[in-house]
Design an enzyme around this catalytic site. Structure first.
Site, PDB file in Angstrom:
ATOM      1  CB  CYS A   1      -0.655   8.369  -0.114  1.00 41.13           C
ATOM      2  SG  CYS A   1       0.631   7.253   0.480  1.00 41.13           S
TER       3      CYS A   1
ATOM      4  CG  ASN B   1      -1.941  -1.114   1.190  1.00 39.54           C
ATOM      5  OD1 ASN B   1      -2.471  -1.450   0.135  1.00 39.54           O
ATOM      6  ND2 ASN B   1      -2.207  -1.720   2.336  1.00 39.54           N
ATOM      7  CB  CYS B   2       0.156   4.691  -1.151  1.00 42.75           C
ATOM      8  SG  CYS B   2       1.006   6.269  -1.354  1.00 42.75           S
ATOM      9  N   PRO B   3       2.559   4.506   1.222  1.00 40.23           N
ATOM     10  CG  PRO B   3       4.176   5.741   2.404  1.00 40.23           C
ATOM     11  CD  PRO B   3       2.922   4.900   2.594  1.00 40.23           C
ATOM     12  CB  ILE B   4       5.185   0.345   0.618  1.00 41.42           C
ATOM     13  CG1 ILE B   4       4.773   0.439   2.097  1.00 41.42           C
ATOM     14  CG2 ILE B   4       6.348  -0.637   0.464  1.00 41.42           C
ATOM     15  CD1 ILE B   4       5.848   1.007   3.008  1.00 41.42           C
TER      16      ILE B   4
END
Length: 202
Positions: free
Chosen positions: A86, A10-13
């Protein structure tokens, strides 16, 4: 080629993983990022573009997207320090309706150059369209051999609906050569246009 696997992240990964790969570059390199949602495509594309990368993206499956970033080297120091954010889904209720394989009237070759430039310009919009409709001669732009396929695949990967008139594809004998998006019908085209907040017709 460097591959960044951000499937399931999931954002921000996905943005962080991609930024780290970009910062580690010592020369020209191509980075391939795999993600499983359209918002990640939008966020990685925005970050990579602002860092000087040449970015394209493609939808590989229902929940599989590939972003390709061509870099001349590591990004400048000032872009490295930018905060990772994000962004929400970057699609407004705008519809782009394309009825020809060229733009404007006059010289046909110039018209084809202009429509290619127009579609590229759509990829650079801060707020992307919700849907792009292709009918009559415009139907040829979504089929094999079109100069705009890379840009249209990039838009599709970011969640833009690419829809082409089925009757038009049949008329031109191109139904088996559709290379991006889905086939639609006149009822759906009318509904899409009627529900749009804004419509652009080049």
């Amino acid at each position: 080629m460097i591959t960044v696997n951000a499937m399931g992240d999931n954002c921000p990964i996905p943005v962080i993983k991609t930024k780290k790969a970009m910062q580690a570059l010592t020369g020209p390199e191509t980075i391939e990022v795999l993600v499983d949602n359209e918002i990640a495509v939008q966020n990685v594309t925005k970050m990579a573009s602002s860092s000087g990368g040449q970015v394209s993206s493609e939808k590989l499956g229902d929940a599989e997207f590939k972003i390709t970033i061509q870099m001349e080297g590591a990004p400048a120091a000032e872009t490295v320090e930018e905060e990772v954010s994000c962004a929400p889904d970057n699609r407004g209720n705008l519809v782009v309706a394309i009825a020809s394989d060229r733009m404007g009237s006059g010289n046909d070759e110039l018209g084809k150059v202009l429509i290619k430039s127009f579609i590229f310009a759509v990829t650079q919009m801060d707020t992307l369209p919700k849907t792009m409709l292709f009918y009559n001669g415009g139907a040829t732009l979504t089929t094999e051999g079109s100069d705009s396929l890379e840009d249209l695949k990039s838009l599709e990967a970011q969640g833009v609906e690419i829809q082409t008139c089925g009757t038009c594809l049949d008329y031109y004998g191109l139904k088996e050569k559709l290379a991006v998006g889905t086939v639609t019908n006149m009822y759906s085209i009318v509904e899409t246009l009627a529900g749009a907040s804004r419509i652009i017709k080049p």
